[in-house]
Design a protein around this motif. Structure first.
Motif, mmCIF file in Angstrom:
data_model
loop_
_atom_site.group_PDB
_atom_site.id
_atom_site.type_symbol
_atom_site.label_atom_id
_atom_site.label_comp_id
_atom_site.label_asym_id
_atom_site.label_seq_id
_atom_site.Cartn_x
_atom_site.Cartn_y
_atom_site.Cartn_z
ATOM 1 N N ARG A 34 0.837 -1.197 0.000
ATOM 2 C CA ARG A 34 0.000 0.000 0.000
ATOM 3 C C ARG A 34 0.875 1.252 0.000
ATOM 4 N NH1 ARG A 34 -4.272 0.198 4.662
ATOM 5 N NH2 ARG A 34 -5.128 -1.479 3.364
ATOM 6 N N ARG A 35 0.670 2.128 -0.995
ATOM 7 C CA ARG A 35 1.414 3.391 -1.059
ATOM 8 C C ARG A 35 0.667 4.413 -0.205
ATOM 9 N NH1 ARG A 35 5.670 3.678 -4.224
ATOM 10 N NH2 ARG A 35 5.961 2.173 -5.919
ATOM 11 N N CYS A 36 1.123 4.567 1.042
ATOM 12 C CA CYS A 36 0.403 5.417 1.983
ATOM 13 C C CYS A 36 1.318 6.332 2.787
ATOM 14 C CB CYS A 36 -0.419 4.550 2.941
ATOM 15 S SG CYS A 36 0.570 3.350 3.863
ATOM 16 N N LEU A 37 2.650 6.289 2.558
ATOM 17 C CA LEU A 37 3.585 7.050 3.375
ATOM 18 C C LEU A 37 3.911 8.381 2.700
ATOM 19 C CD1 LEU A 37 6.070 4.231 4.455
ATOM 20 C CD2 LEU A 37 4.046 5.072 5.666
ATOM 21 N N SER A 38 3.810 9.462 3.481
ATOM 22 C CA SER A 38 4.135 10.798 2.987
ATOM 23 C C SER A 38 5.609 11.105 3.241
ATOM 24 C CB SER A 38 3.253 11.832 3.681
ATOM 25 O OG SER A 38 3.549 11.857 5.079
ATOM 26 N N THR A 39 6.023 12.303 2.810
ATOM 27 C CA THR A 39 7.404 12.725 3.052
ATOM 28 C C THR A 39 7.689 12.825 4.544
ATOM 29 O OG1 THR A 39 7.369 13.980 0.987
ATOM 30 C CG2 THR A 39 9.112 14.509 2.554
ATOM 31 N N LEU A 40 6.719 13.334 5.312
ATOM 32 C CA LEU A 40 6.884 13.424 6.768
ATOM 33 C C LEU A 40 7.026 12.047 7.386
ATOM 34 C CD1 LEU A 40 6.915 15.130 9.357
ATOM 35 C CD2 LEU A 40 4.408 14.936 9.404
ATOM 36 N N CYS A 186 0.155 -4.766 11.818
ATOM 37 C CA CYS A 186 -1.159 -4.145 11.602
ATOM 38 C C CYS A 186 -1.187 -3.250 10.368
ATOM 39 C CB CYS A 186 -1.548 -3.318 12.837
ATOM 40 S SG CYS A 186 -1.840 -4.315 14.314
ATOM 41 N N GLY A 187 -0.046 -3.012 9.762
ATOM 42 C CA GLY A 187 -0.019 -2.213 8.543
ATOM 43 C C GLY A 187 0.933 -1.047 8.645
ATOM 44 N N ALA A 188 1.268 -0.482 7.466
ATOM 45 C CA ALA A 188 2.247 0.600 7.428
ATOM 46 C C ALA A 188 1.735 1.848 8.123
ATOM 47 C CB ALA A 188 2.613 0.915 5.974
ATOM 48 N N ARG A 189 0.434 2.135 8.039
ATOM 49 C CA ARG A 189 -0.094 3.340 8.666
ATOM 50 C C ARG A 189 -0.014 3.250 10.184
ATOM 51 N NH1 ARG A 189 0.589 7.579 6.681
ATOM 52 N NH2 ARG A 189 -0.805 8.426 8.260
ATOM 53 N N VAL A 190 -0.325 2.095 10.741
ATOM 54 C CA VAL A 190 -0.288 1.937 12.199
ATOM 55 C C VAL A 190 1.137 2.056 12.718
ATOM 56 C CG1 VAL A 190 -0.740 0.341 14.102
ATOM 57 C CG2 VAL A 190 -2.367 0.513 12.215
ATOM 58 N N SER A 191 2.076 1.343 12.074
ATOM 59 C CA SER A 191 3.465 1.411 12.515
ATOM 60 C C SER A 191 4.032 2.814 12.307
ATOM 61 C CB SER A 191 4.307 0.376 11.773
ATOM 62 O OG SER A 191 4.166 0.519 10.376
ATOM 63 N N SER A 192 3.622 3.497 11.222
ATOM 64 C CA SER A 192 4.084 4.860 10.991
ATOM 65 C C SER A 192 3.560 5.805 12.061
ATOM 66 C CB SER A 192 3.635 5.336 9.606
ATOM 67 O OG SER A 192 4.006 6.672 9.385
ATOM 68 N N TRP A 193 2.291 5.652 12.447
ATOM 69 C CA TRP A 193 1.726 6.498 13.506
ATOM 70 C C TRP A 193 2.452 6.265 14.824
ATOM 71 C CZ3 TRP A 193 -0.617 4.793 18.026
ATOM 72 C CH2 TRP A 193 -1.213 5.789 18.817
ATOM 73 N N VAL A 253 16.355 2.832 5.917
ATOM 74 C CA VAL A 253 14.955 2.442 6.095
ATOM 75 C C VAL A 253 14.062 3.235 5.151
ATOM 76 C CG1 VAL A 253 14.492 4.109 7.939
ATOM 77 C CG2 VAL A 253 13.147 2.031 7.816
ATOM 78 N N ILE A 254 14.484 4.448 4.776
ATOM 79 C CA ILE A 254 13.692 5.266 3.844
ATOM 80 C C ILE A 254 13.695 4.633 2.461
ATOM 81 C CG2 ILE A 254 13.495 7.533 2.784
ATOM 82 C CD1 ILE A 254 14.800 8.693 5.282
ATOM 83 N N ALA A 255 14.891 4.223 2.003
ATOM 84 C CA ALA A 255 14.966 3.563 0.693
ATOM 85 C C ALA A 255 14.223 2.236 0.707
ATOM 86 C CB ALA A 255 16.426 3.351 0.303
ATOM 87 N N ALA A 256 14.298 1.520 1.840
ATOM 88 C CA ALA A 256 13.599 0.237 1.934
ATOM 89 C C ALA A 256 12.086 0.416 1.924
ATOM 90 C CB ALA A 256 14.028 -0.496 3.206
ATOM 91 N N SER A 257 11.589 1.603 2.288
ATOM 92 C CA SER A 257 10.153 1.859 2.354
ATOM 93 C C SER A 257 9.633 2.600 1.128
ATOM 94 C CB SER A 257 9.834 2.686 3.608
ATOM 95 O OG SER A 257 10.417 2.127 4.757
ATOM 96 N N SER A 258 10.470 2.805 0.106
ATOM 97 C CA SER A 258 10.062 3.632 -1.035
ATOM 98 C C SER A 258 8.887 3.036 -1.795
ATOM 99 C CB SER A 258 11.243 3.839 -1.980
ATOM 100 O OG SER A 258 11.719 2.599 -2.478
#
Length: 640
Positions: A34-40, A186-193, A253-258
């Protein structure tokens, strides 16, 4: 030929398998994640990966044992070396928005075997790094409760005296890894939050430490009476740099999450630059504060920051520092657990690792199997192993990955860009060769002479002066220059690191060898710079190529040579295990096996006695390539 020995052709095909490349066109925006990660989101992931236990443990250790107050210079030099590598990651992450980081970057430029070994080392880096952070997290929490957790565990389990095993099982460290793995699944959004929360708290507490620390600063602690600013000299600063370098490895980790970024072409370079700048500022300022608050020689390496506030009479500030350290270590742990399954996922999708790890959960769209398996393995390492003896092992794998990524930048910059579209099956024309190795790709240069110079060709303005380079076979000058660049960088690093000690050279021999290696390094740079490069307007590209990646290669090799021989021995053993996995599974299940090139890539019509054209074509072409229709009578060749 002797029966049982492989033929030359079979050996050549086997070597081609090892060097086959992942096509660039495979790295599109389409993904099952899922492409859900912003620059922040990406920036805070990078900050969380870099500003962790190193800030609270590494600063005190390096200051007391290696560099003194000049530890801030060690962090500054390490930040510059990391910046060179980070720029290489930024260009690749923007150009190839797929998960895999250094593994993927090596696969599309250097070859399959090298890519597998880089991915194999990155897996170990995340496993041991995450387990070590969990044990440090456990130790800090235990110290806040006067070591009651440690005493309770030892009273009920006893102590162990087994090599490589910890003195007692750390159930708290294993538990925090399992809990973090549950959140990651639980997903990229949960771990990102969750990472956002811990990162913001950590940054606020770091700002508090810096402000209060400068208020309590005593410039006398940098005076000659306390040993001076750099009591261990230049060698101490460089030794500290080799250790401090590991503090900045989290930006990958940023490149791995691109692959999960919404706009990776812009978000990845911006996130890498901002996160590295914030981490460098935090490390340099905190190091200055720490050595100004108390004399460097009296620091407690295990909890330097908290102990410094306690000694200045601010025990409440020491408690805040302990809370900040736990938040920071949580972000590092989350970054490791976030990246590790995605590297495994990328290798499994390519067929180089077991296919079960390529499965993505349909609802959360994360590689759930990889999170569960490797999260459990990381918790087991944290539970049982003595990780202090293995932490230095992490640096060598990271530095090797950085070196390969910088080399990959040079390969791709001077390689002819693939065509944007390919003709359909019905399009007439000769068959086009598939290129599966660096030498094949570099031979693309100059195969079609066009009005505009192509990447890898000598620049038109330099042809009157460097005509001897233009007379070389297509791509040969670039390939030779790149090989000499890497070889001279290795030799130059050996001379710089071991010239005065291990090599036992006389002074004139040392200077002569240093000059020879430096001239070879510079000449290879000039030859590369004289050739045309790829220029893409829509993606980020590193400035000052080939100088920037070449300096990254040289610095990384120097830092690798500063590591102990035991680290190299453990690294060699791990590589042998990886080779066994690759030759036992990866090479046979690779997706590139499904698109092996035909043995002959051009049709050659040869007239044989008493044969028809149909028989001739079937002789020189694979069966799948033979024409289906009968030749006309006018095309029949004449007999002898």
């Amino acid at each position: 030929m002797v029966r049982g020995l492989p033929s030359t052709a079979s050996l050549a095909r086997f070597c081609q398998k090892l060097n086959r490349l992942k096509p660039l066109e495979d790295s599109t925006m389409e993904t099952s994640l899922r492409r859900c990660l912003s620059t922040l989101d990406l920036t805070l992931l990078g900050v969380g990966g870099m500003v962790g236990s190193g800030l609270y443990v590494l600063t005190g250790t390096v200051a007391k044992e290696m560099a003194g107050p000049a530890v801030l210079l060690s962090f500054a030099v390490a930040a510059v070396a990391s910046l060179l590598s980070a720029l290489c990651y930024a260009e690749f992450g923007a150009r190839l928005p797929r998960t895999g980081s250094a593994y993927l970057f090596t696969y599309v430029s250097m070859g399959e075997l090298w890519a597998f070994l880089i991915g194999w080392n990155v897996l170990l880096e995340y496993l041991i790094g995450g387990a070590a952070v969990a044990r440090a997290w456990s130790g800090y929490l235990d110290s806040m409760f006067s070591h009651r957790i440690h005493n309770f565990t030892q009273a009920h389990t006893g102590t162990w005296q087994v090599p490589l095993l910890a003195h007692y099982p750390d159930f708290l460290a294993a538990g925090i890894i399992l809990l973090a793995s549950a959140f990651i699944s639980c997903g990229a959004r949960v771990s990102s939050w969750l990472n956002h929360t811990f990162s913001v708290v950590s940054l606020v507490l770091i700002l508090f430490i810096i402000i209060l620390g400068f208020i309590l600063a005593r410039p006398h602690n940098w005076s000659a009476e306390e040993g001076g600013f750099a009591p261990f000299g230049f060698s101490g600063i460089m030794a500290g740099t080799a250790t401090c370098f590991y503090a900045f490895v989290g930006f990958d980790v940023i490149a791995a999450s691109s692959e999960e970024a919404r706009n990776p072409k812009q978000a990845v370079p911006i996130a890498i630059s901002i996160s590295l700048g914030l981490a460098a500022a935090a490390y340099i300022l905190v190091s200055a504060v720490l050595t100004l608050m108390v004399p460097w020689h009296s620091l407690n390496p295990d909890s330097a920051l908290a102990d410094a506030f306690y000694r200045r009479g601010y025990s409440w500030a020491g408690f805040i520092v302990a809370i900040g350290s736990i938040c920071a270590m949580n972000t590092v742990l989350l970054s490791s657990l976030f990246s590790l399954p995605r590297i495994v996922y990328a290798m499994a999708v390519d067929g180089l690792f077991f296919q079960v790890f390529a499965r993505v959960h349909p609802r959360t769209q994360v590689p759930l199997v990889g999170i569960v398996v490797f999260g459990g393995l990381m918790s087991l390492l944290a539970l049982l192993l003595d990780l202090e003896a293995l932490v230095q092992f992490l640096s060598i794998g990271t530095l090797l990955a950085y070196t390969f990524v910088a080399t990959s930048i040079l390969v791709l910059r001077f390689q002819k860009a693939p065509p944007s579209s390919s003709p359909g099956p019905a399009s007439p024309g000769p068959r086009v060769k598939e290129y599966h190795s660096f030498s094949d790709h570099i031979q693309l240069v100059g195969t079609e002479q066009a009005s505009a110079p192509e990447p890898g060709q000598l620049r038109p303005a330099l042809r009157p002066y460097l005509g001897f380079l233009a007379r070389c076979s297509p791509g040969a000058a670039v390939a030779w220059a790149l090989s000499i660049l890497v070889a001279s960088a290795i030799t130059l690093a050996c001379v710089l690191v071991f010239g005065d000690s291990a090599l036992h050279l006389p002074y004139w021999g040392y200077i002569l060898l240093l000059l020879f290696c430096s001239v070879a390094f510079l000449l290879s740079l000039l030859v590369l710079g004289a050739h045309q490069q790829q220029h893409q307007q829509d993606t980020f590209q590193i400035p000052v190529v080939p100088l920037t990646p070449a300096l990254s290669i040289l610095l990384n090799i120097c830092l690798m040579l500063k590591l102990s021989y035991l680290t190299w021995l453990r690294f060699s053993i791990w590589l042998l295990i990886g080779l066994a996995v690759y030759f036992g599974y990866g090479i046979w299940h690779s997706k590139e096996n499904q698109r092996e090139p035909p043995e002959l890539t051009t049709t050659r019509y040869v007239v044989f006695p008493s044969t028809s054209l149909e028989e001739t074509v079937q002789t020189v072409q694979p069966a799948s390539q033979a024409p289906a229709q009968e030749p006309s009578p006018t095309e029949q060749p004449a007999g002898p």
